[in-house]
Scaffold this active site. Sequence first.
Site, short mmCIF file in Angstrom:
data_model
loop_
_atom_site.label_atom_id
_atom_site.label_comp_id
_atom_site.label_asym_id
_atom_site.label_seq_id
_atom_site.Cartn_x
_atom_site.Cartn_y
_atom_site.Cartn_z
N ASP A 247 -1.61 3.60 -4.02
CA ASP A 247 -2.69 3.31 -3.09
C ASP A 247 -3.31 4.67 -2.75
OD1 ASP A 247 -4.55 2.21 -1.43
OD2 ASP A 247 -3.15 0.92 -0.37
C1 BGC Z 1 -6.56 0.21 0.23
C2 BGC Z 1 -6.54 -0.36 -1.18
C3 BGC Z 1 -7.83 -0.01 -1.88
C4 BGC Z 1 -7.98 1.49 -1.91
C5 BGC Z 1 -9.22 1.99 -2.61
C6 BGC Z 1 -6.93 1.68 0.25
O1 BGC Z 1 -7.27 2.05 1.55
O2 BGC Z 1 -5.31 0.00 0.83
O3 BGC Z 1 -6.34 -1.75 -1.16
O4 BGC Z 1 -7.86 -0.56 -3.17
O5 BGC Z 1 -8.03 1.95 -0.57
O6 BGC Z 1 -10.36 1.75 -1.87
#
Ligand code: BGC
Length: 704
Positions: A247
Amino acid sequence: MTDMKQEQMEKHEAELWGQARQLAKALTLDEKIGMIHGAELFRTKGVKRLNIPPLVMSDGPVGVRQEFQPDKWSAMGNTDDYVTYLPCNSALASTWNRKLAQEEGSVLGAEARGRGKDVILGPGINLKRSPLCGRNFEYFSEDPYLTKELAVPFVQGVQKWDVAACVKHFAVNNQETERLWMEVKIDEDVLRNLYLPAFYDVLKKGGAYAVMGAYNKLYGEHCCQSGFLLNEVLENQWRYDGVVISDWGGVHDTKAAADSRLDIEMSVTSNFDEYFMALPLKKAIEEGDISEEKVDEKVTRILALMMRLHMMDGNRETGTYNTESHRRTALKVARESVVLLKNQKGCLPLSSQGVRNVLVIGDNANRTHSNGGGSAEIKALYEITPLMGIKKLLGGNVQVDYVKGYEAGSEKGESEVNWQEFSLENGGGATNAASCQSQESAKAQETLLKEALKMAPGYDQVIFVGGLNHDYDCEGNDRADMKLPYGQDRLLKELLCIRPDMTVVIMAGSPVEMGQWISMADSLVWCWYGGMEGGTALAEVLYGQVNPSGHLPESFYKTHMDCSAHCVGTFGKPDFAEYKEGMYVGYRYLDAYRIEPEFCFGHGLSYTTFFCHGGRIVTEGEDTFLSCLVTNTGDREGAEVVQVYVRPAQEEEGKPSLFQELKGFEKVFLKPGETQMVFVKLEGNLDGKRIAVGTSSRDIKILL
Ligand code: BGC
């Protein structure tokens, strides 16, 4: 699959891995390092000299997100990144329709490919342990079986367009509060039997090419670099061969990340070379602290992914976006996602005959939601609000007036400051403070309430559309409780006093408390964030052009304190969450301990009636089916969801007797008077079990 086909596939896979290994050998350390971390916010580096492209990613589950600057969280402001806005995963789960899940996935895949993406960051398949989790609207259900039954076809739909689905967030990412640092304390059996099975099925049986680690910690390790979760479970036990992506900002240590099964580190900051798996990893390899083989393995898997997606052989599917057929799919899903929760005195559907005027009340009638929620935000090509849907359907000859009734604050527009840029600060997430109103806003609310009360008596029909919005259903944010915000309880009560026939619609990504007004309302229609055609679908359901067939994919508690995560375990605390409730999550808890929900898991009404009868167990080879007859006994075409729950035949020691679990379902579409024989494939070991067949977890029609 025939044996020959299987053999061919295995041969193809073996060749692909051979080629990936060869190609990895031809790369320099710098080139390899470039491939295993973000070199922009949503892409890695490619290797030009060997025609290896970068891997291009995008959020998210309800559509392909707008374009950002490579190194800044500011939108490009393009006119070519508007997209089809799809119903959120909670809405999709309400359809209980595997085919629609495949179709929605296919739209997302086609649009991702059409926008030039290689990896789409979704679907989110975390279980809804608590109704307060701010990202619940991105997830399917509180039940692992329902989740995977829909997420598997969804992922397959995405991937047929040569785009990888990146299933998220692995694992136990069930709260937003302090999501970056909080630790989940859970019994390993519960982890393996409740929270991991959907991931196993979607990754292994669904064949998802990628998975995203979770921000939170588990057993002392951050999930994105966890030896237990990534190496022991994913690699050694499941033998998963796809790509693991962190993540954004979920990695915290070079050695742990390099040693783990993580393949790509992504983050939210623009110091790309300083990422843990960038220059610090190169240095550690050069100094002999980490073996280069670790990087080779990661790069090989990334190359294999690129080959699976035909990124280098010129044989790749072409996608497209914003097509008529994509919008049709969005509408189909939205229609089946609306849940009719209550319909007394047959007050719904509404008639449009002889109606002179309609008053629509409530902020959600007139609000768009596509541009909110966190990383699930998108730039929708358009979004039909409930108000527009109603006006569109009534066609201009009926006077449709609108009043707000309550003030929900200003709509989130394109802000100068992007929340994601700062998302690593303060632990990455919080719990909403319980709302306290300023005197001015209380005054404004009072004026709006009075206006609505004054107008309501003068109309043939009054429709209330309230609920939550993405200030509540939002990444990085958990709710403090399930209360309806903005004074809606009082407004509903007072309106229902003078208009007991008022149609009540709640639109939200998670259940809300209804105790103050539900007994006064004859009708209640639930809709989630239903995508660009959500308002069209809602109006069609209200006026009977579509017969509702959605069923709740989660329990609607009376208050959050009836949910086991809160009254048995802990939730929303900064340091850790104790999953003391064990397997007793959602309806598993409510049913076993005989706690009355407001509306139970699986509940959903129709404008017609069904009769479910003649149930028996049929075995065919290794497979077991429940077969039964379903008759449409009403006078409208409609669909019923036959749900099969499995319970212990006898009370098991130490377990409450009504511990039951969903193990099969089928949605059946019937014309008036029609009867169909339904076969529901059942999963798991049924020895010593009773089979309960119903149209919700509580409305059991057949017990075998
Ligand atoms: C989120 C993810 C997301 C990623 C990219 C993170 O803050 O938890 O689900 O895909 O950002 O935007």
